[in-house]
Enzyme design. Structure first.
Site, short mmCIF file in Angstrom:
data_model
loop_
_atom_site.label_atom_id
_atom_site.label_comp_id
_atom_site.label_asym_id
_atom_site.label_seq_id
_atom_site.Cartn_x
_atom_site.Cartn_y
_atom_site.Cartn_z
N HIS A 162 -1.41 1.26 7.16
CA HIS A 162 -2.03 1.35 5.83
C HIS A 162 -1.88 2.79 5.33
CE1 HIS A 162 -4.35 0.24 2.40
NE2 HIS A 162 -5.16 1.27 2.58
N CYS A 197 0.81 -1.23 0.00
CA CYS A 197 0.00 0.00 0.00
C CYS A 197 0.84 1.27 0.00
CB CYS A 197 -0.96 0.01 1.18
SG CYS A 197 -0.13 0.09 2.81
N ASP A 245 -7.90 4.59 -3.33
CA ASP A 245 -6.98 3.56 -2.83
C ASP A 245 -6.68 2.54 -3.92
OD1 ASP A 245 -5.56 1.65 -1.37
OD2 ASP A 245 -6.79 1.93 0.43
#
Length: 260
Positions: free
Chosen positions: A109, A69, A124
């Site tokens: 994250h 991520c 995202d």
């Protein structure tokens, strides 16, 4: 046009001369999810580099690897900035639905927040197979994409001030929590994510330092490869096959275009 802008467009298959409007982000997000896999191979091989713009360009756009991520959303953030978007990065905490608890690794994250016409949206491309594939408004209005339904809920907790909820297509009947995130602490300097990379690489509770996991979205679902199995979701039908090491290398090249 910058090197990053040109290489990113080439990697996802988006025309070099086409302007990227807010409305075009759906296409950008879908193409990114299909062409840049979520994967942890560098973590396992202990071949990590400092998180910098130059290193991310080299890893994801030149060497055509994937990432986690903090890498995938950082490179997309730089791409959005280059194309005139008002974007910042934000940190969040993943919710483990199996245990109904937030992971104890802290805010590991990384996601993106974009402001457009006085509205803020979450974007995202670094959440494995759980990608919204569209900007999700922080106002709470749900969006529907090829991957399911997604919405943002305002909360106040130790983990952040918002939560991303999802109902994945063919997988969830009820809303599930994806992660909490903090919109009040915007991040502009990706070097902050070196701390996240260290936790992901070294913490005993990290889900990404035990075995390889590579996943990307496809037109009808997604593909997930580990060192023991290959799983395909195609229009709601799941097939899972057990594999060995030689099959792992072949499938990695065939489905993810990564030579290992």
């Amino acid at each position: 046009m910058s090197e990053l802008n040109a290489l990113f467009r080439k990697r996802i298959g988006f025309p070099e001369n086409e302007e990227i409007t807010f409305e075009a982000l759906d296409i950008i997000l879908e193409k990114t999810a299909k062409n840049i896999p979520f994967e942890n191979l560098c973590i396992l091989e202990k071949k990590t580099s400092d998180i910098t713009k130059e290193n991310l360009i080299n890893k994801i756009l030149v060497k055509k690897e994937g990432g986690l991520c903090y890498e995938l959303n950082s490179i997309l953030y730089f791409f959005l900035i280059e194309n005139g978007f008002n974007a910042v990065l934000a940190r969040g905490v993943i919710f483990e639905n199996a245990t109904q608890n937030y992971l104890t690794l802290g805010r590991t994250h990384v996601t993106i927040l974009v402001n457009h016409e006085d509205q803020q949206y979450l974007i995202d491309t670094g959440f494995g197979g759980n990608l919204p594939l569209k900007p999700v408004p922080l106002s709470g209005e749900p969006i529907t994409s090829n991957n399911g339904e997604f919405r943002i809920k305002k909360v106040n907790s130790e983990h952040g001030n918002y939560v991303l909820e999802m109902k994945l297509k063919h997988k969830n009947i009820a809303w599930k929590i994806g992660y909490a995130f903090d919109s009040k602490k915007p991040i502009h300097d990706v070097s902050e994510f070196n701390e996240i990379q260290t936790i992901i690489a070294e913490h005993q509770e990290s889900p990404f330092n035990k075995k390889p996991i590579i996943t990307r979205l496809t037109t009808g679902g997604n593909l997930t490869l580990t060192n023991t199995s290959f799983t395909q979701w195609i229009d709601g039908i799941v097939t899972k096959e057990e594999i060995d090491n030689s099959s792992f290398e072949e499938l990695l090249k065939q489905h993810f275009d990564i030579t290992h």
